[in-house]
Scaffold this motif. Structure first.
Motif, short mmCIF file in Angstrom:
data_model
loop_
_atom_site.label_atom_id
_atom_site.label_comp_id
_atom_site.label_asym_id
_atom_site.label_seq_id
_atom_site.Cartn_x
_atom_site.Cartn_y
_atom_site.Cartn_z
N VAL A 42 0.84 -1.20 0.00
CA VAL A 42 0.00 0.00 0.00
C VAL A 42 0.87 1.25 0.00
CG1 VAL A 42 -1.61 1.33 1.44
CG2 VAL A 42 -2.02 -1.10 1.04
N ASN A 43 1.94 1.25 0.80
CA ASN A 43 2.85 2.40 0.83
C ASN A 43 3.52 2.61 -0.52
OD1 ASN A 43 2.33 3.00 3.49
ND2 ASN A 43 4.09 1.91 4.28
N ALA A 44 3.98 1.52 -1.13
CA ALA A 44 4.64 1.63 -2.43
C ALA A 44 3.69 2.19 -3.48
CB ALA A 44 5.17 0.26 -2.86
N GLU A 45 2.46 1.74 -3.46
CA GLU A 45 1.46 2.24 -4.41
C GLU A 45 1.19 3.72 -4.16
OE1 GLU A 45 -1.21 2.70 -7.39
OE2 GLU A 45 0.13 1.01 -7.07
N TRP A 46 1.08 4.14 -2.89
CA TRP A 46 0.85 5.54 -2.57
C TRP A 46 2.01 6.40 -3.07
CZ3 TRP A 46 3.05 9.60 -0.05
CH2 TRP A 46 2.22 10.68 0.28
N MET A 47 3.22 5.92 -2.89
CA MET A 47 4.40 6.68 -3.32
C MET A 47 4.48 6.77 -4.85
SD MET A 47 7.04 5.72 -0.19
CE MET A 47 8.10 4.80 -1.15
N ARG A 48 4.04 5.74 -5.55
CA ARG A 48 4.00 5.81 -7.01
C ARG A 48 2.99 6.86 -7.48
NH1 ARG A 48 5.00 0.30 -6.66
NH2 ARG A 48 2.82 -0.26 -6.55
N ARG A 49 1.86 6.95 -6.79
CA ARG A 49 0.83 7.93 -7.16
C ARG A 49 1.17 9.34 -6.71
NH1 ARG A 49 -3.92 4.61 -4.79
NH2 ARG A 49 -2.87 5.61 -3.10
N PRO A 53 4.56 10.97 -6.34
CA PRO A 53 6.02 10.94 -6.41
C PRO A 53 6.72 12.13 -5.76
CG PRO A 53 5.09 11.43 -8.55
CD PRO A 53 3.94 11.09 -7.65
N GLU A 54 6.05 13.25 -5.63
CA GLU A 54 6.68 14.44 -5.05
C GLU A 54 6.45 14.55 -3.55
OE1 GLU A 54 8.62 16.51 -6.89
OE2 GLU A 54 8.29 15.06 -8.49
N ALA A 55 5.65 13.66 -2.98
CA ALA A 55 5.28 13.76 -1.57
C ALA A 55 5.95 12.67 -0.74
CB ALA A 55 3.77 13.65 -1.43
N LYS A 56 5.88 12.83 0.57
CA LYS A 56 6.37 11.77 1.45
C LYS A 56 5.26 11.40 2.41
CE LYS A 56 8.51 14.57 5.05
NZ LYS A 56 9.68 14.79 5.85
N ILE A 57 5.29 10.18 2.88
CA ILE A 57 4.28 9.70 3.82
C ILE A 57 4.54 10.38 5.17
CG2 ILE A 57 3.43 7.68 5.06
CD1 ILE A 57 4.11 6.03 2.55
N THR A 58 3.47 10.94 5.75
CA THR A 58 3.57 11.60 7.04
C THR A 58 2.56 10.97 8.00
OG1 THR A 58 1.86 13.26 6.61
CG2 THR A 58 4.11 13.77 5.85
N ASP A 59 2.54 11.47 9.23
CA ASP A 59 1.57 11.00 10.22
C ASP A 59 0.14 11.16 9.73
OD1 ASP A 59 3.65 10.42 11.90
OD2 ASP A 59 3.29 12.08 13.29
N TYR A 60 -0.09 12.14 8.85
CA TYR A 60 -1.43 12.41 8.36
C TYR A 60 -1.90 11.39 7.32
CZ TYR A 60 -0.73 16.71 10.86
OH TYR A 60 -0.48 17.62 11.85
N ASN A 61 -1.00 10.56 6.81
CA ASN A 61 -1.35 9.53 5.84
C ASN A 61 -1.49 8.15 6.47
OD1 ASN A 61 1.14 11.26 4.29
ND2 ASN A 61 -0.89 11.27 3.35
N VAL A 62 -0.89 7.97 7.63
CA VAL A 62 -0.74 6.64 8.21
C VAL A 62 -2.07 5.93 8.44
CG1 VAL A 62 0.04 5.38 10.28
CG2 VAL A 62 1.51 7.09 9.22
#
Length: 183
Positions: free
Chosen positions: A122-129, A131-140
């Motif tokens: 799920v994280n890898a898919e989110w990062m592919r969609r 690409p300019e963002a990073k996963i933060t506490d608000y995405n977890v």
């Protein structure tokens, strides 16, 4: 989770003292999940007690229908306030001996491996969609919700079966191990 596929909504521990936009941390979180703020995000007695209250609310143990909660040996599970709360609310806590996860922890045997794999996917898919963002506490919370939904609950039943907790098999350890770890 239990052998009948009932699961308690997760609790998220966020490493922060306070937050003005608390609700944003829980956007798309699993239904009825909770968020706990703690300055370092580590488990302690107070956080575990809050989780145990959350657990009790969802499981609703009674004197006639107590609940067995299988735990690892973390120190927060053995605090007096925690054990008193559990006893008063018909939650029987069983801490498994060290180095026995392969025999005594059904979710450790089956669910968490699948969940970690789903979460990574799920994280890898989110990062592919994104690409300019990073996963933060608000995405977890949302990412956990998706991964949690993907992890097959049949795996949970297999965990209880392979650890011989349900149906119960008291002979999962050989006699020699039983002598060494008799308690």
């Amino acid at each position: 989770m239990n052998v009948t596929d009932h699961s308690v909504p997760p609790s998220f521990i966020f490493p922060r003292k306070r937050i003005d936009n608390y609700g944003q941390l829980m956007i798309k979180a699993p239904l009825d999940s909770t968020a706990i703020l703690h300055e370092n995000g580590w488990m302690n007695r107070d956080i575990f007690l809050r989780w145990l209250q959350h657990f009790k609310h969802h499981v609703q143990p009674t004197k006639k229908n107590p609940v067995l909660l299988i735990l690892d040996g973390h120190a927060s599970h053995k605090e007096l306030a925690v054990t008193e709360y559990a006893r008063e609310n018909y939650v029987h806590m069983f801490s498994t001996p060290s180095h026995t996860i392969h025999k005594t922890q059904p979710l450790g045997r089956t669910f968490f491996k699948q969940f970690k794999s789903s979460f990574a996917s799920v994280n890898a898919e989110w990062m592919r969609r994104n690409p300019e963002a990073k996963i933060t506490d608000y995405n977890v919370a949302a990412l956990i919700n998706t991964a949690f939904s993907q992890a097959v609950f049949k795996i949970t039943q297999n965990g209880f079966r392979c650890t011989r907790i349900y149906p119960l098999n008291c002979k999962i350890f050989s006699d020699i191990v039983g002598i060494l770890y008799s308690w």
